[in-house]
Every structure is written in structure tokens, then in C-alpha cells.
Scaffold this motif. Sequence first.
Motif, PDB file in Angstrom:
ATOM      1  N   ILE A  72      58.595   6.120  51.382  1.00 50.97           N
ATOM      2  CA  ILE A  72      59.416   7.095  52.088  1.00 50.97           C
ATOM      3  C   ILE A  72      59.201   8.448  51.413  1.00 50.97           C
ATOM      4  O   ILE A  72      59.482   8.606  50.233  1.00 50.97           O
ATOM      5  CB  ILE A  72      60.909   6.704  52.063  1.00 50.97           C
ATOM      6  N   ASP A  73      58.645   9.394  52.183  1.00 51.71           N
ATOM      7  CA  ASP A  73      58.326  10.705  51.617  1.00 51.71           C
ATOM      8  C   ASP A  73      58.341  11.750  52.725  1.00 51.71           C
ATOM      9  O   ASP A  73      58.925  11.518  53.797  1.00 51.71           O
ATOM     10  CB  ASP A  73      56.978  10.677  50.899  1.00 51.71           C
ATOM     11  N   SER A  74      57.694  12.863  52.500  1.00 50.89           N
ATOM     12  CA  SER A  74      57.716  13.944  53.490  1.00 50.89           C
ATOM     13  C   SER A  74      57.085  13.519  54.808  1.00 50.89           C
ATOM     14  O   SER A  74      57.461  14.018  55.874  1.00 50.89           O
ATOM     15  CB  SER A  74      57.003  15.179  52.938  1.00 50.89           C
ATOM     16  N   GLN A  75      56.124  12.587  54.773  1.00 49.09           N
ATOM     17  CA  GLN A  75      55.503  12.123  56.006  1.00 49.09           C
ATOM     18  C   GLN A  75      56.454  11.297  56.869  1.00 49.09           C
ATOM     19  O   GLN A  75      56.227  11.125  58.069  1.00 49.09           O
ATOM     20  CB  GLN A  75      54.252  11.299  55.686  1.00 49.09           C
ATOM     21  N   THR A  76      57.505  10.776  56.263  1.00 48.63           N
ATOM     22  CA  THR A  76      58.491  10.001  57.013  1.00 48.63           C
ATOM     23  C   THR A  76      59.068  10.817  58.157  1.00 48.63           C
ATOM     24  O   THR A  76      59.420  10.274  59.214  1.00 48.63           O
ATOM     25  CB  THR A  76      59.623   9.541  56.067  1.00 48.63           C
ATOM     26  N   MET A  77      59.140  12.128  57.966  1.00 47.09           N
ATOM     27  CA  MET A  77      59.744  13.022  58.961  1.00 47.09           C
ATOM     28  C   MET A  77      58.863  13.199  60.192  1.00 47.09           C
ATOM     29  O   MET A  77      59.314  13.717  61.199  1.00 47.09           O
ATOM     30  CB  MET A  77      60.019  14.398  58.338  1.00 47.09           C
ATOM     31  N   HIS A  78      57.606  12.754  60.133  1.00 46.59           N
ATOM     32  CA  HIS A  78      56.646  13.053  61.193  1.00 46.59           C
ATOM     33  C   HIS A  78      56.255  11.815  61.985  1.00 46.59           C
ATOM     34  O   HIS A  78      55.077  11.515  62.136  1.00 46.59           O
ATOM     35  CB  HIS A  78      55.410  13.719  60.602  1.00 46.59           C
ATOM     36  N   GLY A  79      57.239  11.083  62.483  1.00 47.64           N
ATOM     37  CA  GLY A  79      56.952   9.986  63.390  1.00 47.64           C
ATOM     38  C   GLY A  79      56.945   8.608  62.786  1.00 47.64           C
ATOM     39  O   GLY A  79      56.546   7.643  63.449  1.00 47.64           O
ATOM     40  N   LYS A  80      57.363   8.477  61.532  1.00 48.10           N
ATOM     41  CA  LYS A  80      57.369   7.169  60.891  1.00 48.10           C
ATOM     42  C   LYS A  80      58.594   6.352  61.325  1.00 48.10           C
ATOM     43  O   LYS A  80      59.534   6.845  61.940  1.00 48.10           O
ATOM     44  CB  LYS A  80      57.344   7.334  59.375  1.00 48.10           C
ATOM     45  N   THR A  81      58.574   5.071  60.951  1.00 45.19           N
ATOM     46  CA  THR A  81      59.592   4.129  61.405  1.00 45.19           C
ATOM     47  C   THR A  81      61.008   4.570  61.054  1.00 45.19           C
ATOM     48  O   THR A  81      61.897   4.588  61.915  1.00 45.19           O
ATOM     49  CB  THR A  81      59.320   2.736  60.804  1.00 45.19           C
ATOM     50  N   CYS A  82      61.238   4.884  59.793  1.00 43.37           N
ATOM     51  CA  CYS A  82      62.608   5.191  59.362  1.00 43.37           C
ATOM     52  C   CYS A  82      63.192   6.367  60.139  1.00 43.37           C
ATOM     53  O   CYS A  82      64.381   6.380  60.474  1.00 43.37           O
ATOM     54  CB  CYS A  82      62.633   5.490  57.858  1.00 43.37           C
ATOM     55  N   MET A  83      62.355   7.351  60.452  1.00 42.53           N
ATOM     56  CA  MET A  83      62.847   8.516  61.176  1.00 42.53           C
ATOM     57  C   MET A  83      63.188   8.164  62.616  1.00 42.53           C
ATOM     58  O   MET A  83      64.182   8.645  63.173  1.00 42.53           O
ATOM     59  CB  MET A  83      61.795   9.625  61.138  1.00 42.53           C
ATOM     60  N   GLY A  84      62.374   7.323  63.227  1.00 42.87           N
ATOM     61  CA  GLY A  84      62.664   6.896  64.592  1.00 42.87           C
ATOM     62  C   GLY A  84      63.975   6.140  64.681  1.00 42.87           C
ATOM     63  O   GLY A  84      64.769   6.349  65.601  1.00 42.87           O
ATOM     64  N   VAL A  85      64.212   5.245  63.712  1.00 44.87           N
ATOM     65  CA  VAL A  85      65.464   4.491  63.686  1.00 44.87           C
ATOM     66  C   VAL A  85      66.641   5.424  63.419  1.00 44.87           C
ATOM     67  O   VAL A  85      67.711   5.296  64.028  1.00 44.87           O
ATOM     68  CB  VAL A  85      65.400   3.379  62.621  1.00 44.87           C
ATOM     69  N   LEU A  86      66.439   6.381  62.515  1.00 44.92           N
ATOM     70  CA  LEU A  86      67.511   7.328  62.190  1.00 44.92           C
ATOM     71  C   LEU A  86      67.985   8.079  63.430  1.00 44.92           C
ATOM     72  O   LEU A  86      69.193   8.247  63.639  1.00 44.92           O
ATOM     73  CB  LEU A  86      67.011   8.323  61.138  1.00 44.92           C
ATOM     74  N   ARG A  87      67.061   8.532  64.263  1.00 50.27           N
ATOM     75  CA  ARG A  87      67.449   9.281  65.459  1.00 50.27           C
ATOM     76  C   ARG A  87      68.333   8.446  66.377  1.00 50.27           C
ATOM     77  O   ARG A  87      69.308   8.950  66.947  1.00 50.27           O
ATOM     78  CB  ARG A  87      66.198   9.756  66.204  1.00 50.27           C
ATOM     79  N   ARG A  88      68.015   7.161  66.507  1.00 46.61           N
ATOM     80  CA  ARG A  88      68.827   6.292  67.370  1.00 46.61           C
ATOM     81  C   ARG A  88      70.212   6.064  66.750  1.00 46.61           C
ATOM     82  O   ARG A  88      71.219   6.031  67.455  1.00 46.61           O
ATOM     83  CB  ARG A  88      68.123   4.952  67.578  1.00 46.61           C
ATOM     84  N   CYS A  89      70.241   5.910  65.427  1.00 48.32           N
ATOM     85  CA  CYS A  89      71.529   5.695  64.759  1.00 48.32           C
ATOM     86  C   CYS A  89      72.417   6.937  64.849  1.00 48.32           C
ATOM     87  O   CYS A  89      73.630   6.838  65.070  1.00 48.32           O
ATOM     88  CB  CYS A  89      71.309   5.325  63.294  1.00 48.32           C
TER      89      CYS A  89
END
Length: 354
Positions: free
Chosen positions: A271-288
Motif C-alpha cells: 500500500i503506497d502512493s500507487q494505491t491511489m491510482h486504481g488499485k484494489t484498496c482505493m476501489g473498495v474505499l470509494r464504495r465504503c
Amino acid sequence: MKIIICPDSFKGSLTAVEAAEAINEGIHSVCSGCNTIMRPLADGGEGTSATIASINEAASISVETFNAIGDKITATYYTSYINGKKTALMDVAAASGLTLISPQKRDIMSATSFGTGVMLKDAFDKGCRNFIIGLGGSATCDAGTGIMKALCQDFDYIASHIDVTVLCDVDNPLFGPDGAAYTFAPQKGASPQQVVALDNFLKQWHRETINKTGRNVAIAPGAGAAGGIGAMFMAYFNTKAVSGIEAVLDLYGFNKEVSDADLVITGEGRIDSQTMHGKTCMGVLRRCNKYNVPIIALGGSVEYNDKLEKAGFTAIFSILPSAMTLRQAMTPSTAKQNLTETTRQIMKIVRSRL
């Protein structure tokens, strides 16, 4: 208490299914009465086609092909009927993936996507006219020229007779400071001098492609995915580029599931700066965030920064309990133990607040 468990794979250590099972074990060791729902995820990288195949009950196909440095390998893709069309589900990483090559043998300057082209041709010959292709995890920066070479004299015919949906795990452009070479080639073993050379190659490929197709795809989101393979599909095929994680979440009907959840636990290897650019954790975060559901992210390693801090995660944890070598941390048994134990400790805090 309803908890949704939805990690991606921990690359090189645990599949998404194994990671979900480890988290589930940690939860139930503390809170046996919790209602847990496991939804293993993928964002366009390794395992994406298998995840979609499990949702669509697709058949697996094995094909003899080549990895990015030309070694003969057997790769797997899947076929299913989606919207009435025979559809091939495949990952670039299945043939041209970085993890298929030992660090000592990686050579970004000669790495090729040829093996992915062999896989695509096999699916076409078996009657597939619709393709869903995960782009993440490649060992290449060849702008898909290997795929084009593998299809050879059939390239124009195939390109005009199939529909392609590329699943992107990043939204980077083709070249420049945020492009495929500067952002991802160092992770694939490129030196600073090689990064410059690769970026120049991508620029030259782009100029030639505009002359051939009239399409300027350089700044399209995902053009830089898989070392420019995203751009190649966008330029030469009838292609729709979508976020890999968003597509997988939609297939699960995730909005409905998360709307009444009490907690979501996600995670991935880094989990790093690339997480913000379409990675799994960011996608889940938006739904949450849409449903105001607390979300905890677990990473094999975590690079904390202001952007992650402000993104909206309830908390982010590294699963490493003590100093250890990368090799130790990535041993599957160690990774499973660390993921389970970190989850157990988190659930002790959660239970104390109930």
C-alpha cells in the motif's frame, strides 16, 4: 456483526482467496459469531481473470506459450458466454508477468509481450470474439509490440473482428514523468538510463501509431498500463478501458452487500502512493465511503503518506510484526500467519468497543 472481507492477492505470497481465508480466520478467532462474507478481489493484475471466471463459472484453457524472456511455459485463460458472446478472460501476467521470471533473469530492455499474443490467438482460433484482459503485473515495457508480432499477418483481421475490454489497475498515461517507463520500469529492473531509453521508445511508438491509425491515445487513462499494452489495444482494437477493481466489484454486486455492512477489511501486498491510482484498496474505499462504512486496509508493506492519510481509510496497518527480510516476509506460511495475527489484534480492539 457483518464484516466483508475483500483483499487482493499479496503478490508472491498469497492469492486473494488465501488472503481472505487468513483474515477470516483472524476474525473468528476473536469474534466467532460474526457474519463474514469473503469476496476475493483483483484490480486488473494477476488473478483478475480467475476471479471473474469464478463469478461467471468459466472454463479454464491451458496453452503452451512463452514468458517475457522467451522461456516456454503453460499459461491459463478462461472462456465463458457473456451477453451472448463467447468471451476470453485472460491476464497479461499469465504469460508476460513479472513474477514468472526470477529477479536474476529479468531484462526489461528485451522483455516482450509475445506470449500474451500467442494466448490471444489461441482464444481467437477457439471462437472467442469478445476479450476481457487484465493488464497488471507485466514484466514488459514494449507497448504491446510483442502481441502484434505474435498475431503477425493475422493482426489486422483479428483486430477488426474482436471487441476488447481492458481492465486497468492504474490510470497512468503512456509516457512522460507519470508514464509507463518512469513509473513502473524501475520496479521491473530498469536502471535510470534504461528508463530514459524506454520512455523515448514509447514516444517514438506513439508517433508511428498516430501515423498508422490516426488515434492519439497517449494520455488516455490506462494507456501506460502493462508497459504500454493498454495504449496498443486502445489504438488498434475496438477497445473499452475500464477500472479493473470497479468491474470486479460490480460483478459481485458489491454496493448491495456493503450497504448494510458494519466493517470492511481489504488489503494487498503493498500500500503506497500507487494505491491511489486504481488499485484494489482505493476501489473498495470509494464504495465504503458512499455508504459510510468503516474500512481497514492491511498491507504486506505500507508506505504512509499524506494522500493515504486523507483518502478516508478508517485505519491502515502493515502486517509485519517485526523486522525480517523480504524473502521471509513473502514466504506464504509467514504471510498467512502475519495476516491472521494482525486481523486478530484488530478484532480485539473492535470487540472491546461492542
